[in-house]
Write an enzyme that holds these catalytic residues in place. Structure first.
Site, PDB file in Angstrom:
ATOM      1  N   SER A 118       0.827  -1.202   0.000  1.00 54.95           N
ATOM      2  CA  SER A 118       0.000   0.000   0.000  1.00 54.95           C
ATOM      3  C   SER A 118       0.861   1.250   0.000  1.00 54.95           C
ATOM      4  O   SER A 118       0.359   2.339  -0.245  1.00 54.95           O
ATOM      5  CB  SER A 118      -0.935  -0.002   1.207  1.00 54.95           C
ATOM      6  OG  SER A 118      -0.204  -0.256   2.381  1.00 54.95           O
ATOM      7  N   HIS A 139      -1.886  -2.942  -6.609  1.00 54.25           N
ATOM      8  CA  HIS A 139      -2.479  -2.630  -5.303  1.00 54.25           C
ATOM      9  C   HIS A 139      -3.988  -2.810  -5.365  1.00 54.25           C
ATOM     10  O   HIS A 139      -4.697  -2.001  -5.961  1.00 54.25           O
ATOM     11  CB  HIS A 139      -2.087  -1.184  -4.934  1.00 54.25           C
ATOM     12  CG  HIS A 139      -2.546  -0.760  -3.590  1.00 54.25           C
ATOM     13  ND1 HIS A 139      -2.756   0.554  -3.264  1.00 54.25           N
ATOM     14  CD2 HIS A 139      -2.841  -1.479  -2.470  1.00 54.25           C
ATOM     15  CE1 HIS A 139      -3.167   0.625  -2.010  1.00 54.25           C
ATOM     16  NE2 HIS A 139      -3.221  -0.579  -1.514  1.00 54.25           N
ATOM     17  N   GLU A 151      -4.752  -0.391  -8.376  1.00 52.76           N
ATOM     18  CA  GLU A 151      -3.803   0.705  -8.601  1.00 52.76           C
ATOM     19  C   GLU A 151      -2.520   0.053  -9.125  1.00 52.76           C
ATOM     20  O   GLU A 151      -1.914  -0.773  -8.433  1.00 52.76           O
ATOM     21  CB  GLU A 151      -3.565   1.438  -7.266  1.00 52.76           C
ATOM     22  CG  GLU A 151      -2.800   2.730  -7.398  1.00 52.76           C
ATOM     23  CD  GLU A 151      -2.611   3.431  -6.044  1.00 52.76           C
ATOM     24  OE1 GLU A 151      -2.687   2.759  -4.987  1.00 52.76           O
ATOM     25  OE2 GLU A 151      -2.360   4.644  -6.044  1.00 52.76           O
ATOM     26  N   ASN A 189      -3.352   6.125  -1.303  1.00 54.23           N
ATOM     27  CA  ASN A 189      -3.103   6.476   0.099  1.00 54.23           C
ATOM     28  C   ASN A 189      -2.553   7.886   0.289  1.00 54.23           C
ATOM     29  O   ASN A 189      -2.632   8.442   1.374  1.00 54.23           O
ATOM     30  CB  ASN A 189      -2.204   5.422   0.741  1.00 54.23           C
ATOM     31  CG  ASN A 189      -3.018   4.177   1.045  1.00 54.23           C
ATOM     32  OD1 ASN A 189      -4.120   4.278   1.559  1.00 54.23           O
ATOM     33  ND2 ASN A 189      -2.505   3.017   0.687  1.00 54.23           N
TER      34      ASN A 189
HETATM   35  N1  CAA Z   1     -16.150 -11.297  -0.654  1.00 52.33           N
HETATM   36  C1  CAA Z   1     -17.169 -11.338  -1.507  1.00 52.33           C
HETATM   37  N2  CAA Z   1     -18.226 -10.493  -1.430  1.00 52.33           N
HETATM   38  C2  CAA Z   1     -18.237  -9.615  -0.423  1.00 52.33           C
HETATM   39  C3  CAA Z   1     -17.201  -9.510   0.526  1.00 52.33           C
HETATM   40  C4  CAA Z   1     -16.119 -10.402   0.379  1.00 52.33           C
HETATM   41  N3  CAA Z   1     -15.062 -10.369   1.206  1.00 52.33           N
HETATM   42  N4  CAA Z   1     -17.493  -8.503   1.407  1.00 52.33           N
HETATM   43  C5  CAA Z   1     -18.668  -7.991   1.019  1.00 52.33           C
HETATM   44  N5  CAA Z   1     -19.122  -8.655  -0.066  1.00 52.33           N
HETATM   45  C6  CAA Z   1     -20.314  -8.348  -0.874  1.00 52.33           C
HETATM   46  C7  CAA Z   1     -21.609  -8.679  -0.164  1.00 52.33           C
HETATM   47  O1  CAA Z   1     -21.989 -10.009  -0.366  1.00 52.33           O
HETATM   48  C8  CAA Z   1     -22.569  -7.694  -0.835  1.00 52.33           C
HETATM   49  O2  CAA Z   1     -22.909  -8.179  -2.138  1.00 52.33           O
HETATM   50  P1  CAA Z   1     -24.168  -7.572  -3.003  1.00 52.33           P
HETATM   51  O3  CAA Z   1     -23.834  -6.140  -3.355  1.00 52.33           O
HETATM   52  O4  CAA Z   1     -24.216  -8.444  -4.210  1.00 52.33           O
HETATM   53  O5  CAA Z   1     -25.352  -7.654  -2.096  1.00 52.33           O
HETATM   54  C9  CAA Z   1     -21.711  -6.457  -1.040  1.00 52.33           C
HETATM   55  O6  CAA Z   1     -20.348  -6.928  -1.044  1.00 52.33           O
HETATM   56  C10 CAA Z   1     -21.908  -5.459   0.062  1.00 52.33           C
HETATM   57  O7  CAA Z   1     -21.622  -6.093   1.304  1.00 52.33           O
HETATM   58  P2  CAA Z   1     -22.548  -6.005   2.607  1.00 52.33           P
HETATM   59  O8  CAA Z   1     -23.986  -5.936   2.209  1.00 52.33           O
HETATM   60  O9  CAA Z   1     -22.120  -7.076   3.559  1.00 52.33           O
HETATM   61  O10 CAA Z   1     -22.121  -4.684   3.338  1.00 52.33           O
HETATM   62  P3  CAA Z   1     -22.044  -3.209   2.838  1.00 52.33           P
HETATM   63  O11 CAA Z   1     -23.110  -2.837   1.881  1.00 52.33           O
HETATM   64  O12 CAA Z   1     -21.911  -2.445   4.099  1.00 52.33           O
HETATM   65  O13 CAA Z   1     -20.661  -3.138   2.044  1.00 52.33           O
HETATM   66  C11 CAA Z   1     -18.344  -2.852   1.891  1.00 52.33           C
HETATM   67  C12 CAA Z   1     -19.463  -3.548   2.622  1.00 52.33           C
HETATM   68  C13 CAA Z   1     -18.259  -3.346   0.437  1.00 52.33           C
HETATM   69  C14 CAA Z   1     -17.063  -3.222   2.629  1.00 52.33           C
HETATM   70  C15 CAA Z   1     -18.621  -1.293   1.900  1.00 52.33           C
HETATM   71  O14 CAA Z   1     -18.864  -0.866   3.209  1.00 52.33           O
HETATM   72  C16 CAA Z   1     -17.492  -0.486   1.329  1.00 52.33           C
HETATM   73  O15 CAA Z   1     -17.362  -0.337   0.130  1.00 52.33           O
HETATM   74  N6  CAA Z   1     -16.647   0.078   2.223  1.00 52.33           N
HETATM   75  C17 CAA Z   1     -15.468   0.849   1.830  1.00 52.33           C
HETATM   76  C18 CAA Z   1     -14.382  -0.089   1.438  1.00 52.33           C
HETATM   77  C19 CAA Z   1     -13.134   0.621   1.076  1.00 52.33           C
HETATM   78  O16 CAA Z   1     -13.037   1.850   1.051  1.00 52.33           O
HETATM   79  N7  CAA Z   1     -12.091  -0.162   0.800  1.00 52.33           N
HETATM   80  C20 CAA Z   1     -10.795   0.357   0.493  1.00 52.33           C
HETATM   81  C21 CAA Z   1      -9.989   0.364   1.741  1.00 52.33           C
HETATM   82  S1  CAA Z   1      -8.377   0.975   1.445  1.00 52.33           S
HETATM   83  C22 CAA Z   1      -7.532  -0.362   0.915  1.00 52.33           C
HETATM   84  O17 CAA Z   1      -7.998  -1.460   0.832  1.00 52.33           O
HETATM   85  C23 CAA Z   1      -6.157  -0.161   0.494  1.00 52.33           C
HETATM   86  C24 CAA Z   1      -5.147   0.467   1.344  1.00 52.33           C
HETATM   87  O18 CAA Z   1      -4.027   0.565   0.887  1.00 52.33           O
HETATM   88  C25 CAA Z   1      -5.374   0.950   2.718  1.00 52.33           C
END
Ligand code: CAA
Length: 297
Positions: A118, A139, A151, A189
């Site tokens: 990251s 990434h 990324e 980031n």
């Molecule tokens: N595998 C497969 N499917 C998954 C999953 C996983 N690990 N986690 C969630 N899902 C699916 C669910 O089944 C659901 O599917 P549908 O849309 O088909 O219904 C969908 O994703 C949404 O999940 P939930 O209903 O359980 O929950 P939600 O609507 O609250 O979404 C989330 C959860 C997708 C995590 C959402 O909250 C989100 O987008 N959050 C922000 C995530 C983000 O910003 N990530 C980047 C972080 S930074 C990073 O990763 C890099 C770094 O360098 C720091």
């Protein structure tokens, strides 16, 4: 490109293995810990079940995906036939450099070596190999099966052909690549962490409560999670490490981590993975409960 080796079976590694296997690639998942590999396969199975339950995959496709993944506990066994390695080991520069030195000896000459880092410099990682032109950043975002972005980070010596290959491959696994050059924090980031840090300052200075800060960003800016919840989701130790990379890399005080973040990491409140950060987490519950530390402030 047929054989993909993924190193590290934690949250990012198992998500990356899941996606490549789902798109028909032969995946070798490598981790020094056999129990961690077992847990990763279990997690991939559960995440595939969610996709099946939502109608996105059939039971046969789930079985084929799991069938495409083999597990190994040594790099020698796992990377000897790789066309691409995606390293998703611990975000620790010494560990990563050691892995890439070994991979350079083990992986076939044509193999591209990618890191899911990251914030660690791709140029630095490339410099410990004899194939810096074939070292690149790939990434992924968490949760990998859901998030569309990859990324793609070009190190100083990464060749154009290798970048094109990784851009094409990212599209082939249903992702949308965005290219970045190798400067601290890359794009994701460089922009995300100052926002999270500012949210923590806003809490620290009493401008808003945990709920009000996250509500403003969720409802006002249409973010799926507020910045404090997102920090918990990413891991507060990871956020702190990335802010330190930005601070050291640019030498600009605007990236200095908020002392509250430093205190929370020192105290072991690392977010969802430790059970408590800005919120308190109970296994099996999706309710957002603000940590007692922040009640009323
Ligand atoms: N595998 C497969 N499917 C998954 C999953 C996983 N690990 N986690 C969630 N899902 C699916 C669910 O089944 C659901 O599917 P549908 O849309 O088909 O219904 C969908 O994703 C949404 O999940 P939930 O209903 O359980 O929950 P939600 O609507 O609250 O979404 C989330 C959860 C997708 C995590 C959402 O909250 C989100 O987008 N959050 C922000 C995530 C983000 O910003 N990530 C980047 C972080 S930074 C990073 O990763 C890099 C770094 O360098 C720091």
């Amino acid at each position: 490109m047929k054989n993909i080796t993924v190193i590290g079976s934690g949250t990012m590694g198992n998500g990356i293995a899941h996606v490549f296997a789902q798109y028909g690639y032969n995946v070798s998942l490598v981790d020094v810990s056999a129990p961690a590999l077992e847990k990763a396969i279990e997690t991939i199975g559960k995440n595939l079940d969610r996709q099946v339950a939502k109608g996105g995959l059939t039971e046969d496709q789930k079985a084929a995906t799991l069938n495409n993944i083999k597990t190994f506990t040594t790099l020698k066994e796992g990377a000897a036939n790789a066309d691409l390695v995606v390293e998703a080991a611990t975000e620790n520069v010494t560990i990563k450099l050691d892995i890439f030195k070994q991979l350079d000896e083990i992986a076939p000459a044509h193999c591209i070596l990618a890191s899911n880092t990251s914030s660690i410099s791709i140029t630095k990682i490339g410099s410990v190999t004899k194939r810096a032109d074939k070292v690149i950043g790939m990434h992924f975002m968490n949760p990998v099966p859901v998030m569309k972005l990859v990324e793609v980070i070009n190190g100083y010596k990464t060749s154009k052909e290798v970048t094109e290959t990784i851009v094409t491959l990212s599209k082939a696994i249903g992702k949308i690549p965005a290219e970045a050059n190798d400067y601290p924090g890359f794009i994701a980031n460089r922009i995300l962490m100052p926002m999270i840090n500012e949210a923590i300052w806003t809490l620290h200075e009493g401008v808003g409560t945990v709920e009000s800060i996250d509500t403003v960003m969720k409802l006002g800016m249409a973010h799926p999670m507020g910045p404090l919840q997102l920090a918990d989701f990413i891991g507060l130790d990871v956020c702190l490490a990335i802010l330190n990379v930005l601070h050291d890399g640019f030498g600009n005080p605007k990236y200095a981590p908020c002392p509250l973040l430093v205190n929370m990491v020192t105290a072991g409140n690392l977010g969802a993975k430790s059970g408590e950060g800005f919120y308190k987490y109970t296994p099996g519950s999706k309710d957002l409960v603000v940590s007692a530390q922040f009640a009323g402030r």
